[in-house]
Design an enzyme around this catalytic site. Structure first.
Site, PDB file in Angstrom:
ATOM      1  CB  THR A  17      -4.578  11.157   8.693  1.00 43.20           C
ATOM      2  OG1 THR A  17      -3.992  10.813   7.442  1.00 43.20           O
ATOM      3  CG2 THR A  17      -5.736  12.089   8.478  1.00 43.20           C
ATOM      4  NE  ARG A  18      -6.367   6.181  12.530  1.00 42.44           N
ATOM      5  CZ  ARG A  18      -7.034   5.105  12.886  1.00 42.44           C
ATOM      6  NH1 ARG A  18      -7.037   4.711  14.134  1.00 42.44           N
ATOM      7  NH2 ARG A  18      -7.697   4.411  12.005  1.00 42.44           N
ATOM      8  NE  ARG A  60      -2.939  -0.034   3.147  1.00 48.28           N
ATOM      9  CZ  ARG A  60      -3.102   0.257   4.448  1.00 48.28           C
ATOM     10  NH1 ARG A  60      -2.791  -0.617   5.363  1.00 48.28           N
ATOM     11  NH2 ARG A  60      -3.569   1.444   4.798  1.00 48.28           N
ATOM     12  NE  ARG A  74      -8.246  -4.984  19.172  1.00 49.83           N
ATOM     13  CZ  ARG A  74      -7.273  -4.278  19.740  1.00 49.83           C
ATOM     14  NH1 ARG A  74      -6.951  -4.483  20.991  1.00 49.83           N
ATOM     15  NH2 ARG A  74      -6.620  -3.362  19.048  1.00 49.83           N
ATOM     16  NE  ARG A  75      -6.285  -0.294  19.289  1.00 49.42           N
ATOM     17  CZ  ARG A  75      -5.749  -0.009  18.110  1.00 49.42           C
ATOM     18  NH1 ARG A  75      -6.293   0.928  17.352  1.00 49.42           N
ATOM     19  NH2 ARG A  75      -4.682  -0.647  17.695  1.00 49.42           N
ATOM     20  CB  CYS A 135     -11.236  -5.748  11.056  1.00 53.46           C
ATOM     21  SG  CYS A 135     -12.081  -4.861   9.756  1.00 53.46           S
ATOM     22  CB  THR A 137      -9.937   4.092  19.365  1.00 50.56           C
ATOM     23  OG1 THR A 137      -9.709   2.820  18.729  1.00 50.56           O
ATOM     24  CG2 THR A 137     -11.047   3.918  20.382  1.00 50.56           C
ATOM     25  CB  SER A 182      -0.142   4.112   4.304  1.00 52.83           C
ATOM     26  OG  SER A 182       0.358   2.906   4.839  1.00 52.83           O
ATOM     27  CB  SER A 230     -10.179  -0.420  17.491  1.00 52.03           C
ATOM     28  OG  SER A 230     -10.263  -1.596  18.265  1.00 52.03           O
ATOM     29  CE  LYS A 290      -4.196  -3.743  14.131  1.00 47.34           C
ATOM     30  NZ  LYS A 290      -4.745  -3.100  15.327  1.00 47.34           N
ATOM     31  CG  ASP A 291      -4.649  -4.389   8.563  1.00 47.88           C
ATOM     32  OD1 ASP A 291      -5.474  -4.179   9.463  1.00 47.88           O
ATOM     33  OD2 ASP A 291      -3.682  -3.635   8.347  1.00 47.88           O
ATOM     34  NE  ARG A 320     -11.435   4.504   8.426  1.00 49.66           N
ATOM     35  CZ  ARG A 320     -10.378   4.096   7.751  1.00 49.66           C
ATOM     36  NH1 ARG A 320      -9.230   3.949   8.334  1.00 49.66           N
ATOM     37  NH2 ARG A 320     -10.465   3.855   6.464  1.00 49.66           N
ATOM     38  N   GLY A 321      -8.209   7.406   9.193  1.00 50.06           N
ATOM     39  CA  GLY A 321      -7.070   7.915   8.435  1.00 50.06           C
ATOM     40  C   GLY A 321      -5.825   7.131   8.792  1.00 50.06           C
ATOM     41  CG  ASN A 322      -2.240   7.946   6.610  1.00 49.29           C
ATOM     42  OD1 ASN A 322      -2.013   8.839   7.416  1.00 49.29           O
ATOM     43  ND2 ASN A 322      -2.172   8.121   5.305  1.00 49.29           N
TER      44      ASN A 322
HETATM   45  C1  DPM Z   1      -7.539  -3.634  12.421  1.00 51.31           C
HETATM   46  C2  DPM Z   1      -7.959  -2.777  13.447  1.00 51.31           C
HETATM   47  C3  DPM Z   1      -7.222  -1.584  13.281  1.00 51.31           C
HETATM   48  C4  DPM Z   1      -6.370  -1.758  12.131  1.00 51.31           C
HETATM   49  C5  DPM Z   1      -8.981  -3.101  14.500  1.00 51.31           C
HETATM   50  C6  DPM Z   1      -8.405  -3.340  15.904  1.00 51.31           C
HETATM   51  C7  DPM Z   1      -7.341  -0.357  14.110  1.00 51.31           C
HETATM   52  C8  DPM Z   1      -8.460   0.522  13.611  1.00 51.31           C
HETATM   53  C9  DPM Z   1      -8.594   1.810  14.320  1.00 51.31           C
HETATM   54  C10 DPM Z   1      -8.010  -4.998  12.161  1.00 51.31           C
HETATM   55  N1  DPM Z   1      -6.626  -3.001  11.632  1.00 51.31           N
HETATM   56  O1  DPM Z   1      -7.212  -3.292  16.172  1.00 51.31           O
HETATM   57  O2  DPM Z   1      -9.232  -3.616  16.836  1.00 51.31           O
HETATM   58  O3  DPM Z   1      -7.866   2.119  15.290  1.00 51.31           O
HETATM   59  O4  DPM Z   1      -9.455   2.584  13.882  1.00 51.31           O
HETATM   60  C11 DPM Z   1      -3.913  -1.266  11.655  1.00 51.31           C
HETATM   61  C12 DPM Z   1      -2.842  -0.683  12.381  1.00 51.31           C
HETATM   62  C13 DPM Z   1      -1.728  -1.525  12.205  1.00 51.31           C
HETATM   63  C14 DPM Z   1      -2.143  -2.564  11.393  1.00 51.31           C
HETATM   64  C15 DPM Z   1      -2.874   0.589  13.135  1.00 51.31           C
HETATM   65  C16 DPM Z   1      -3.302   0.439  14.584  1.00 51.31           C
HETATM   66  C17 DPM Z   1      -0.309  -1.370  12.738  1.00 51.31           C
HETATM   67  C18 DPM Z   1       0.039  -2.367  13.810  1.00 51.31           C
HETATM   68  C19 DPM Z   1       0.296  -3.795  13.328  1.00 51.31           C
HETATM   69  C20 DPM Z   1      -5.363  -0.782  11.520  1.00 51.31           C
HETATM   70  N2  DPM Z   1      -3.451  -2.364  11.046  1.00 51.31           N
HETATM   71  O5  DPM Z   1      -3.886  -0.569  15.011  1.00 51.31           O
HETATM   72  O6  DPM Z   1      -3.025   1.401  15.357  1.00 51.31           O
HETATM   73  O7  DPM Z   1       1.080  -4.007  12.387  1.00 51.31           O
HETATM   74  O8  DPM Z   1      -0.276  -4.697  13.934  1.00 51.31           O
END
Ligand code: DPM
Length: 358
Positions: A171-172, A25, A148-149, A260, A144, A27, A146, A97-98, A166-168
């Site tokens: 951006t956040r 990607r 889950r969080r 997710c 956030t 980003s 997420s 995790k994606d 949202r955003g990379n």
């Molecule tokens: C997934 C989630 C998020 C990412 C959901 C979660 C966070 C979304 C958000 C499945 N993918 O964690 O519950 O905060 O709005 C993502 C990040 C990374 C990989 C950024 C992050 C980097 C860390 C890694 C987005 N995907 O979680 O802060 O490599 O594990």
């Protein structure tokens, strides 16, 4: 050497050096992660020519909607998989995790690299420097998207409020620092570290505050499942312990039919050849939850019969003992079944419905 779909370069000594095209990607985090894997490959295979091909994905284009609301399962991965399928690239680097727990036919995860910290971290607005989630004033807004969080932290820190962001990562951080909308945001420690932003981490959240997402902190290399040469090449990047932990985590999530967009969290550990997995599901406000833990031996001497299927929740790792992979996968499935027997599906179904209605 067969020509196959690859471009080949003869080096004059009779050996054939391939050009390996790595999809990523656009980003900054994705680029950093891909460069990291490229460096590792370069060290292991100095003769290989690496080319990096950067693409935008749906997840990068839709920046104003929470991930969990877009309703597309492979947000960040689909375009990259299309490019793999069309032989435009030979491998793709992802945050594990994606990656969905069930990959489309024809693809596999050929490498899972040593995990960084899998934990979540708090990044404060500069004006709140010195504070923690505990000591932030009542009504402070935490960014956030997420589920889950938010679910775990709402329960644990009832004086805080949670809003989507949202955003990379760039951006956040900008949205946090340049406005007054958020008192703090929650991000994965691993992503912050890779971006070189460790100094912004004010607090790392342990499992008692917030358990992490399946696969968080690990990088994965996705390849064409039938591409034996590339599979063999990237398999040297596998980190056994990370592979086993992530197989257990992914098997757990798959059994729960989670993606997710559901509040599911885990914690894993390997110690003295014992793999332990704690897994939990939450209602959106965290008020309802189920959490259980189980462990299994992943000693290579373990006599569990290997299944005919060499992929374990999408991962192909010939160089990690099969019996240990089978045990790890079974652990995830067993723990999910235990939670399902206690009503996990009801909690997740309700969470999904409420989230869709938001
Ligand atoms: C997934 C989630 C998020 C990412 C959901 C979660 C966070 C979304 C958000 C499945 N993918 O964690 O519950 O905060 O709005 C993502 C990040 C990374 C990989 C950024 C992050 C980097 C860390 C890694 C987005 N995907 O979680 O802060 O490599 O594990």
């Amino acid at each position: 050497m067969e020509e196959g779909p690859y471009k080949c370069v003869r080096d004059g000594n009779g050996t054939v050096n391939r050009v390996i095209r790595m999809g990523t990607r656009k980003s900054q985090l994705a680029r950093i992660q891909t460069d990291y894997v490229a460096e590792k490959l370069k060290t292991l295979y100095p003769d290989v020519h690496l080319e990096i091909v950067a693409m935008s994905t749906i997840g990068d284009k839709i920046l104003d909607t929470a991930l969990s609301k877009i309703g597309e399962k492979s947000l960040f991965t689909k375009e990259l998989e299309n490019a793999l399928e069309r032989n435009e690239v030979d491998l793709v680097v992802h945050s594990l995790k994606d990656l969905p727990t069930t990959l489309p036919n024809g693809f596999t995860i050929g490498a899972v690299l040593q995990r960084e910290s899998p934990h979540d971290a708090v990044v404060l607005h500069p004006k709140n420097s010195g504070l923690t989630l505990d000591t932030l004033p009542d009504g402070s807004v935490i960014g956030t998207s997420s589920l889950r969080r938010a679910a775990q932290l709402k329960k644990r820190f009832p004086h805080l409020e949670f809003k989507d962001i949202r955003g990379n990562l760039n951006t956040r951080l900008k949205k946090l620092d340049e406005k007054e909308d958020y008192a703090a945001i929650i991000l994965a420690a691993a992503g912050l570290k890779r971006m070189g932003w460790e100094a912004r981490v004010s607090q790392v959240l342990g499992p008692e505050d917030c358990m992490y997402a399946v696969g968080q902190g690990a990088l994965a290399v996705e390849v064409r499942a039938r591409d034996c040469d590339i599979l063999e090449m990237v398999s040297t990047l596998h980190h056994s312990e990370t592979v086993l932990r992530c197989i257990a985590e992914r098997a757990f999530l798959r059994r729960l039919e989670g993606g997710c967009s559901v509040p599911v969290a885990v914690n894993t550990e390997v110690k003295d050849s014992v793999l332990s997995l704690t897994g939990a599901v939450y209602s959106l406000d965290g008020a309802d939850s189920l959490k259980e833990a189980m462990e299994t031996s992943v000693d290579p001497g373990n006599k569990l019969v290997s299944a005919a299927d060499i992929q374990h929740v999408g991962v192909t790792a010939h160089n990690v003992p099969q019996c240990a992979q089978v045990a790890a996968e079974k652990l995830g499935v067993d723990l999910a079944d235990l939670l399902l027997s206690k009503g996990a599906m009801e909690i997740l179904t309700t969470a999904r419905k409420l989230n869709d209605a938001r």
